[in-house]
Write an enzyme that holds these catalytic residues in place. Structure first.
Site, PDB file in Angstrom:
ATOM      1  N   ASP A 100       0.864  -1.184   0.000  1.00 44.93           N
ATOM      2  CA  ASP A 100       0.000   0.000   0.000  1.00 44.93           C
ATOM      3  C   ASP A 100       0.897   1.229   0.000  1.00 44.93           C
ATOM      4  OD1 ASP A 100       0.821  -0.542   2.689  1.00 44.93           O
ATOM      5  OD2 ASP A 100      -0.745   0.781   3.459  1.00 44.93           O
ATOM      6  N   GLU A 164       0.145  -1.103   5.739  1.00 48.66           N
ATOM      7  CA  GLU A 164       1.230  -0.580   6.577  1.00 48.66           C
ATOM      8  C   GLU A 164       1.083   0.911   6.813  1.00 48.66           C
ATOM      9  OE1 GLU A 164       5.149   1.230   7.553  1.00 48.66           O
ATOM     10  OE2 GLU A 164       3.848   1.624   5.857  1.00 48.66           O
TER      11      GLU A 164
HETATM   12  C1  LIG Z   1      23.572  11.457  10.384  1.00 46.06           C
HETATM   13  C2  LIG Z   1      22.811  10.325   9.936  1.00 46.06           C
HETATM   14  C3  LIG Z   1      21.661  10.698   9.107  1.00 46.06           C
HETATM   15  C4  LIG Z   1      20.705   9.604   9.060  1.00 46.06           C
HETATM   16  C5  LIG Z   1      19.634   9.979   8.189  1.00 46.06           C
HETATM   17  C6  LIG Z   1      18.527   9.044   8.273  1.00 46.06           C
HETATM   18  C7  LIG Z   1      17.704   9.195   7.077  1.00 46.06           C
HETATM   19  C8  LIG Z   1      16.464   8.476   7.201  1.00 46.06           C
HETATM   20  C9  LIG Z   1      16.444   7.363   6.282  1.00 46.06           C
HETATM   21  C10 LIG Z   1      15.374   6.704   6.051  1.00 46.06           C
HETATM   22  C11 LIG Z   1      14.099   6.993   6.702  1.00 46.06           C
HETATM   23  C12 LIG Z   1      12.992   6.535   5.863  1.00 46.06           C
HETATM   24  C13 LIG Z   1      11.751   6.603   6.662  1.00 46.06           C
HETATM   25  C14 LIG Z   1      10.812   5.698   6.021  1.00 46.06           C
HETATM   26  C15 LIG Z   1       9.734   5.340   6.969  1.00 46.06           C
HETATM   27  C16 LIG Z   1       8.879   4.378   6.263  1.00 46.06           C
HETATM   28  C17 LIG Z   1       7.801   3.871   7.053  1.00 46.06           C
HETATM   29  C18 LIG Z   1       6.566   4.728   7.020  1.00 46.06           C
HETATM   30  O1  LIG Z   1       6.321   5.612   6.246  1.00 46.06           O
HETATM   31  N1  LIG Z   1       5.701   4.415   7.971  1.00 46.06           N
HETATM   32  C19 LIG Z   1       4.572   5.170   8.294  1.00 46.06           C
HETATM   33  C20 LIG Z   1       4.877   6.170   9.331  1.00 46.06           C
HETATM   34  O2  LIG Z   1       5.953   6.200   9.928  1.00 46.06           O
HETATM   35  O3  LIG Z   1       3.984   7.002   9.605  1.00 46.06           O
HETATM   36 ZN   LIG Z   2       6.902   2.064   4.039  1.00 39.75          ZN
HETATM   37 ZN   LIG Z   3       5.421   5.065   4.068  1.00 40.59          ZN
END
Ligand SMILES: CCCCCCCC/C=C\CCCCCCCC(=O)NCC(=O)O
Ligand SMILES: [Zn+2]
Ligand SMILES: [Zn+2]
Length: 476
Positions: A100, A164
């Site tokens: 999704d 999700e």
């Molecule tokens: C100094 C280090 C920097 C680190 C940077 C981190 C960058 C973040 C990388 C990925 C994050 C991606 C987040 C994705 C979340 C996916 C799950 C989602 O959308 N779930 C729903 C929700 O949380 O509401």
């Molecule tokens: Zn996701």
């Molecule tokens: Zn997401």
């Protein structure tokens, strides 16, 4: 594990024909074109979710027609695959993803979000990073392995969630309950959220792989103020809107405590220290001294700020019925993401103290604690399998570090089945890509996607090991 990979005699090389490479990207494009949007708990595009099920049957026929693979639909739309290995003594593992997606406001995009259009070497569209790329890459890698007569030694599960983006209660939660009822315990789980991060840290030229080993908790908190309605020509000193707005403003202006000292980011920066030139390398090697300075710098950036503290985002506001009526009620919802060193109870206490107004009522709509921290030692099979596979598929990446997922994933529904939850998408991510997740112009490079398939193709084979991971000498 450098130079000490777990090779099987019959290892299948991750080499794909031109025809297979084209089929791979076409399959992803088709998946993007199905608008499997989750709007809310009540509202999803159920037709598209069902169509997606038919689509994967069509593009991965071998997966659905293999005698040692059982496929079940759970919660009407989610998919659970049980891939029976030849050696039952090996504890199974699980690969997860969700199909999704969040809505996309078409007018803002350069390319229509459900077109799956290929342009300049990229496939564009909602879900190309979050998270149809993983859904399709997992099934694609398995399909390719099966067509090469692969039979796993270690059993594994694939769970593909359909909700999700709206909490996973109908998909992941039900699949988890089903597996638990069957007595399943897992060696490890791999889900979305870590990446190969490129350009996130100023002055750090090299990309590095971040495997998230914990995930922030969350509270959806509704704040409500009720007042007696009346005529707006003789207003009271304070209205429900004014009281609530002041409370929200206090929340926004008062950051939660800085938890840099007890978080994963500190470990990550210490590990990255030698990659920086003078003086940053000295600063990061001596955080006992420079910690206050470094944590102040981290606070300035929204992403690093989210890694060092609990965040409070004001996301919904509702009040007023008519222009000349004193509003009887004002409501606002705050989306709180809890740092792994804190709990729901602690954070609620802090929030109430900041608001400090008895006229404001609190209603917890949903709350869960951060995920426990998964192990990363030499015996942690999941972490070591990912580490080993990163080294072989991305030889240019020589730093692998544990991190924290600032969002929430379906993996939290599986804490009853394993202590090893590892969040990693084998895809390069730059800051503008990060902003495209739930934002606009989400896209993945064709080559990046093909490498993701290769990674999973290798990961599945690596996980067939019956050896305990070998202790290794380099960092972590
Ligand atoms: C100094 C280090 C920097 C680190 C940077 C981190 C960058 C973040 C990388 C990925 C994050 C991606 C987040 C994705 C979340 C996916 C799950 C989602 O959308 N779930 C729903 C929700 O949380 O509401
Ligand atoms: Zn996701
Ligand atoms: Zn997401």
């Amino acid at each position: 594990l450098k130079g000490r990979e777990f090779h099987r005699a019959s290892r299948i090389p991750s080499e794909f024909s031109e025809e297979e490479l084209v089929a791979m990207k076409e399959a992803l494009k088709g998946a993007i074109q199905i608008p499997t949007v989750s709007f809310s708990h009540e509202e999803s595009n159920f037709t598209a979710l069902a169509e997606f099920g038919e689509y994967i049957h069509k593009v991965f026929p071998t997966v659905f027609n293999t005698s040692f693979i059982q496929h079940e639909v759970v919660g009407n739309y989610s998919h659970l695959f049980t891939i029976q290995g030849s050696e039952p003594r090996l504890q199974p593992y699980m690969l997860m993803a969700h199909f999704d997606v969040v809505p996309a406001h078409e007018e803002d995009w350069e390319v229509a979000p459900f077109s799956g259009l290929e342009r300049d070497g990229f496939i564009h569209g909602r879900g190309t990073l979050d998270n149809k790329n993983s859904v399709m890459a997992i099934l694609q890698a398995l399909e390719l392995l099966l067509t090469r007569n692969y039979k796993p030694r270690r059993s594994f599960f694939i769970t593909l969630g359909h909700d999700e983006e709206v909490s996973g209660t109908n998909g992941a939660q039900k699949m988890s309950a089903l597996l638990q009822a069957r007595g399943v315990q897992l060696a490890f789980i791999v889900d979305e959220c870590g990446f190969i991060l490129d350009g996130f840290i100023p002055n750090l030229q090299k990309p590095f792989a971040m495997i998230s080993i914990s995930e922030k908790g969350a509270i959806d908190l509704m704040l409500q103020v009720n007042m007696t309605p009346g005529h707006s020509s003789a207003p009271p000193k304070e209205t429900s809107i004014g009281i609530l707005s002041a409370a929200l403003s206090r929340l926004e202006q008062t950051p939660m405590p800085n938890m840099f000292k007890s978080g994963m980011l500190k470990t990550m920066l210490q590990q990255l220290a030698s990659e920086f030139s003078f003086p940053t390398n000295i600063v990061l090697r001596n955080l006992w001294l420079f910690e206050p300075l470094v944590s102040r710098v981290l606070e300035r950036n929204d992403v690093t700020n989210a890694l060092i503290r609990t965040t409070t985002a004001l996301t919904m506001y509702n009040a007023g019925v008519k222009v000349n009526v004193i509003p009887p009620v004002a409501k606002a919802t705050v989306n709180i993401r809890i740092h792994p060193a804190q709990t729901v109870v602690e954070v609620l206490e802090l929030i109430k103290n900041i608001v400090a107004d008895d006229r404001v009522q609190f209603h917890v709509l949903r709350a869960f604690d951060p995920l426990p921290i998964s192990p990363i030692d030499d015996q942690a099979l999941g972490y070591q399998m990912l580490h080993q596979t990163i080294q072989s598929v991305f030889p240019e990446v020589n730093i692998v570090t544990p991190g924290t997922c600032i969002g929430n994933t379906d993996s939290r529904h599986y804490t009853n089945l394993t202590t090893g939850i590892y969040l990693f998408n084998p895809v390069y991510l730059q800051p503008q890509d990060f902003r495209s997740i739930h934002g606009i112009n989400e896209k993945i490079s064709v080559q990046g996607y093909q490498t993701q398939v290769k990674f999973i193709f290798e990961l599945i084979q690596n996980s067939d090991t019956d050896r305990k991971p070998v202790p290794h000498l380099h960092e972590l």
